[in-house]
Design an enzyme around this catalytic site. Structure first.
Site, mmCIF file in Angstrom:
data_model
loop_
_atom_site.group_PDB
_atom_site.id
_atom_site.type_symbol
_atom_site.label_atom_id
_atom_site.label_comp_id
_atom_site.label_asym_id
_atom_site.label_seq_id
_atom_site.Cartn_x
_atom_site.Cartn_y
_atom_site.Cartn_z
ATOM 1 N N SER A 79 -8.614 -12.583 9.689
ATOM 2 C CA SER A 79 -7.696 -11.682 10.344
ATOM 3 C C SER A 79 -8.481 -10.765 11.123
ATOM 4 O O SER A 79 -8.068 -9.769 12.030
ATOM 5 C CB SER A 79 -6.876 -10.786 9.466
ATOM 6 O OG SER A 79 -5.679 -11.683 9.298
ATOM 7 N N LYS A 82 -8.460 -10.756 14.777
ATOM 8 C CA LYS A 82 -7.308 -10.377 15.338
ATOM 9 C C LYS A 82 -7.392 -9.239 16.397
ATOM 10 O O LYS A 82 -7.127 -9.440 17.726
ATOM 11 C CB LYS A 82 -6.175 -9.942 14.567
ATOM 12 C CG LYS A 82 -5.515 -11.182 13.688
ATOM 13 C CD LYS A 82 -4.578 -10.685 12.498
ATOM 14 C CE LYS A 82 -4.207 -11.893 11.823
ATOM 15 N NZ LYS A 82 -3.342 -11.569 10.552
ATOM 16 N N TYR A 204 -4.909 -20.538 16.833
ATOM 17 C CA TYR A 204 -4.925 -19.324 15.753
ATOM 18 C C TYR A 204 -5.637 -19.605 14.716
ATOM 19 O O TYR A 204 -6.697 -18.830 14.281
ATOM 20 C CB TYR A 204 -3.558 -18.926 15.397
ATOM 21 C CG TYR A 204 -3.520 -17.891 14.158
ATOM 22 C CD1 TYR A 204 -3.885 -16.787 14.526
ATOM 23 C CD2 TYR A 204 -2.812 -18.483 13.210
ATOM 24 C CE1 TYR A 204 -3.693 -15.613 13.470
ATOM 25 C CE2 TYR A 204 -2.914 -17.559 11.826
ATOM 26 C CZ TYR A 204 -3.399 -16.081 12.113
ATOM 27 O OH TYR A 204 -3.291 -15.119 11.200
ATOM 28 N N TYR A 256 -2.598 -3.749 7.259
ATOM 29 C CA TYR A 256 -1.022 -4.042 6.766
ATOM 30 C C TYR A 256 -0.301 -3.011 6.075
ATOM 31 O O TYR A 256 -0.350 -1.896 6.614
ATOM 32 C CB TYR A 256 -1.610 -5.130 5.822
ATOM 33 C CG TYR A 256 -2.637 -6.219 6.085
ATOM 34 C CD1 TYR A 256 -2.147 -6.855 7.176
ATOM 35 C CD2 TYR A 256 -3.408 -6.538 5.364
ATOM 36 C CE1 TYR A 256 -3.209 -7.857 7.664
ATOM 37 C CE2 TYR A 256 -4.388 -7.528 5.582
ATOM 38 C CZ TYR A 256 -4.257 -8.131 7.047
ATOM 39 O OH TYR A 256 -5.163 -9.105 7.402
ATOM 40 N N VAL A 274 -8.436 -12.194 4.867
ATOM 41 C CA VAL A 274 -8.300 -12.676 3.557
ATOM 42 C C VAL A 274 -9.529 -13.425 3.113
ATOM 43 O O VAL A 274 -9.701 -13.664 1.936
ATOM 44 C CB VAL A 274 -7.131 -13.792 3.355
ATOM 45 C CG1 VAL A 274 -5.605 -13.138 3.481
ATOM 46 C CG2 VAL A 274 -7.178 -14.851 4.468
#
Ligand code: GLN
Length: 613
Positions: A79, A82, A204, A256, A274
């Site tokens: 992530s 992103k 992705y 998050y 992660v």
């Protein structure tokens, strides 16, 4: 490698560490023993890594890097990719178009939550999986391979080196990533995802499997901190406004369901992944890259979060932190009554400046000027009195000490300059480097000293006290001769000889030339050497002498004619004759020259405005 030289590895780290590296090493040592957290296992490959790995890196906006622990160990970005892909979508489509497809509201939910707007299926933000899958689908490119290649290229530009993909991690996620596939189907069903699900997921997962080290991530972060310019390669990776927008979304949504508490405690735009990576940005200061695989219940790296908290506290990085007051933006405010230029003036001129110098205001500005600092300057300028009807006033703005003038501040200052003009004030800006800084200024001159000289001349002219450089002063009216008695005047007039100088000619360069009585034109004194600085200038009615050389080991100042003119020169041979034949006249002359009240003679002891730098 040459023989006999120790290899870098042979030098113990503790002995060579600079204070920043030492702080990172210390942080590494204090957190390494915390083995809490668990490895992500839903991507089987990620559960294979060594949970003891822990790397910290910091990259500055000058491209310097500091690191500790496993900062050179590659890991898949997951992530952490992103925000950078979001930057690419923004560059491709613009903010409005992207916002219409992906929101910017913190979801307060886990990274893999189904956080879609009811009805439209628009994901809440680009930092959670749903939003990231959609963002990736927005990247332009002819087919999935081309889209991924553009993503790989952009992330590589952020890192400053080509990034490779971890095939095994990619394959592993492709096999087990049904939850992400399900999210994509939901979005496809709602109409928010407009391409093929498998294509979207493939690109992705590839972007998540790109490999980088904590040191790379620090440079990626520093590129965002630096307004989109990679500080190591100097390449413009994205525009400044895109960097700002990406940082804003990282600040509100990057962590998050821990985003709110993260902003409260750490206060930096950040993004975790992660695999245990974390990117954090201190805008305008530096970038941080962290890596440690064990995750807390929210999917954030335990050690990376702890390290960020310590770093933010120790280096006072919280975005909301008040940095404290900087140096005053107005370094000097005054008028020409007490602050004079470096122009040597004859007595009559000095008297007029003393009486009327209040008509020339001065402001020396300094430092980094943004909105609030400009407001302070505006306040100070509004205190400058308006000119009386039919009369004039002047304002010298010394802008040389400004380290940075933000565009908003520049517009505010220029509006103030325009307003001063409507009140009859002539605004003179002195700075040779930044021409056109304030377009509405009346006059621009190469330095604040020359700006003040210019205003003094204008004021003197108005009071009929200015000796125009072209108007030749008769020798007997020169301040020095006028102040002597008849006998001394006659002796000195006979001893000096006519002397002419052209523009840019060096004057009084030889030891034979002792004293020059300036009758017309203008001379300027400069320091010698590579960075010649103008010390001041001398006009008609004043004198310059080489009698007391400033022989303290520094190079002598040099005199150059700024305007052509004439004078009366006393040569060494004549001086020696006076010493023998007219010692009384000579003694009177030296007493006079030493008195700066009576006549203007250079070198003078009193420091002028221009000599403060
Ligand atoms: N590839 C991971 C996923 O989509 C990335 C998630 C993460 O790093 N939080 O599940």
């Amino acid at each position: 490698m040459r023989e006999g030289k120790p290899t870098p590895e042979a030098v113990p780290m503790e002995e060579t560490a600079d204070p920043i590296t030492a702080a990172l090493n210390e942080l590494h040592a204090s957190l390494a023993s915390d083995s809490s957290g668990t490895l992500a296992s839903y991507i089987p490959q990620l559960a294979e890594v060594d949970p003891g790995q822990f790397g910290l890196a910091l990259a500055t906006l000058d491209g310097r890097r500091y690191q500790a622990g496993d900062a050179a160990v590659p890991f898949t970005l997951q992530s952490v990719s992103k925000p950078f892909v979001y930057a690419l979508a923004l560059a491709d489509l613009g903010l409005e178009e992207v916002l219409s497809r992906v929101g910017a509201e913190p979801s307060g939910e886990a990274f893999n939550a189904i956080s879609l707007e009811p009805g439209s299926g628009r994901p809440s933000n680009p930092m959670v999986n749903a939003g990231a899958i959609l963002t990736t689908s927005l990247v332009r490119g002819d087919g999935p391979a081309a889209r991924f290649e553009r993503i790989r290229e952009l992330l590589s530009a952020f890192a400053g080196r080509p990034l490779d993909m971890d095939e095994k991690v990619f394959a592993s996620e492709l096999e087990t990533g049904d939850r992400n596939r399900a999210l994509a189907y939901l979005m496809r069903n709602a109409g928010s995802l407009r391409c093929d699900v498998d294509e979207a997921i493939d690109v992705y997962f590839r972007q998540c499997a790109l490999l980088a080290t904590a040191a790379d991530v620090a440079v990626m972060a520093a590129t965002l901190a630096n307004g989109g310019i990679n500080p190591c390669t100097k390449a413009t990776v994205v525009s400044q406004s895109i960097a700002e927008h990406v940082l804003a979304v990282m600040a509100s949504c990057g962590m998050y369901d821990y985003a709110g508490e993260w902003l409260l405690r750490v206060g930096l735009p950040a993004k975790s992944g992660v695999s245990g990576g974390l990117v954090a940005v201190s805008p305008g200061q530096f970038g941080i890259g962290l890596f440690s695989p064990p995750l807390d219940a929210r999917g954030n790296s335990v050690r990376a979060v702890a390290a960020s908290r310590v770093l933010a506290e120790r280096f006072q990085l919280h975005l909301m932190h008040h940095p404290g007051r900087s140096a005053p933006v107005i370094a000097h405010a005054g008028s020409a009554v007490t602050t004079r230029s470096g122009r040597l003036r004859r007595r009559k001129e000095r008297d007029v400046l003393h009486a009327h110098g209040g008509d020339i205001d001065l402001r020396s500005l300094q430092g980094d000027i943004e909105f609030a600092a400009a407001e302070v300057i505006l306040q100070s300028l509004s205190a400058v009195p308006a000119a009386r009807p039919g009369s004039a006033r002047w304002l010298v703005l010394d802008v040389q000490g400004i380290s940075r003038l933000h565009p908003v501040a520049a517009r505010m200052l220029d509006a103030a300059v325009l307003e001063l003009g409507t009140r009859g004030i002539v605004v003179v800006v002195g700075d040779g480097h930044r021409r056109g800084l304030l377009p509405h200024a009346t006059v621009e001159l190469p330095s604040p000293e020359e700006a003040l000289e210019w205003c003094e001349d204008a004021l003197l002219d108005r009071h009929g006290a200015l000796l125009a450089p072209a108007a030749e002063l008769p020798l007997r009216d020169h301040d020095v001769l006028a102040a002597l008695d008849d006998e001394a005047r006659a002796v000195l007039s006979a001893a000096v000889s006519p002397y002419t100088y052209q523009r840019e000619e060096r004057v009084l360069a030889s030891d034979d030339e002792v004293l020059l009585l300036i009758l017309s034109g203008r001379l300027a004194a400069y320091t010698q050497g590579a960075t010649a600085r103008r010390l001041g200038s001398m006009g008609p009615g004043t004198a310059v002498t080489r009698l007391q050389p400033l022989d303290d080991g520094r190079a002598q100042p040099m005199l150059v004619a700024e305007l052509p003119g004439e004078g009366g020169l006393l040569r060494r041979a004549q001086l020696e004759r006076l010493e023998r034949e007219h010692p009384r006249v000579l003694a009177r002359l030296w007493r006079l020259l030493a008195s700066s009240r009576e006549v203007g003679c250079w070198p003078v002891a009193a420091p002028a405005w221009g000599s403060r730098r």
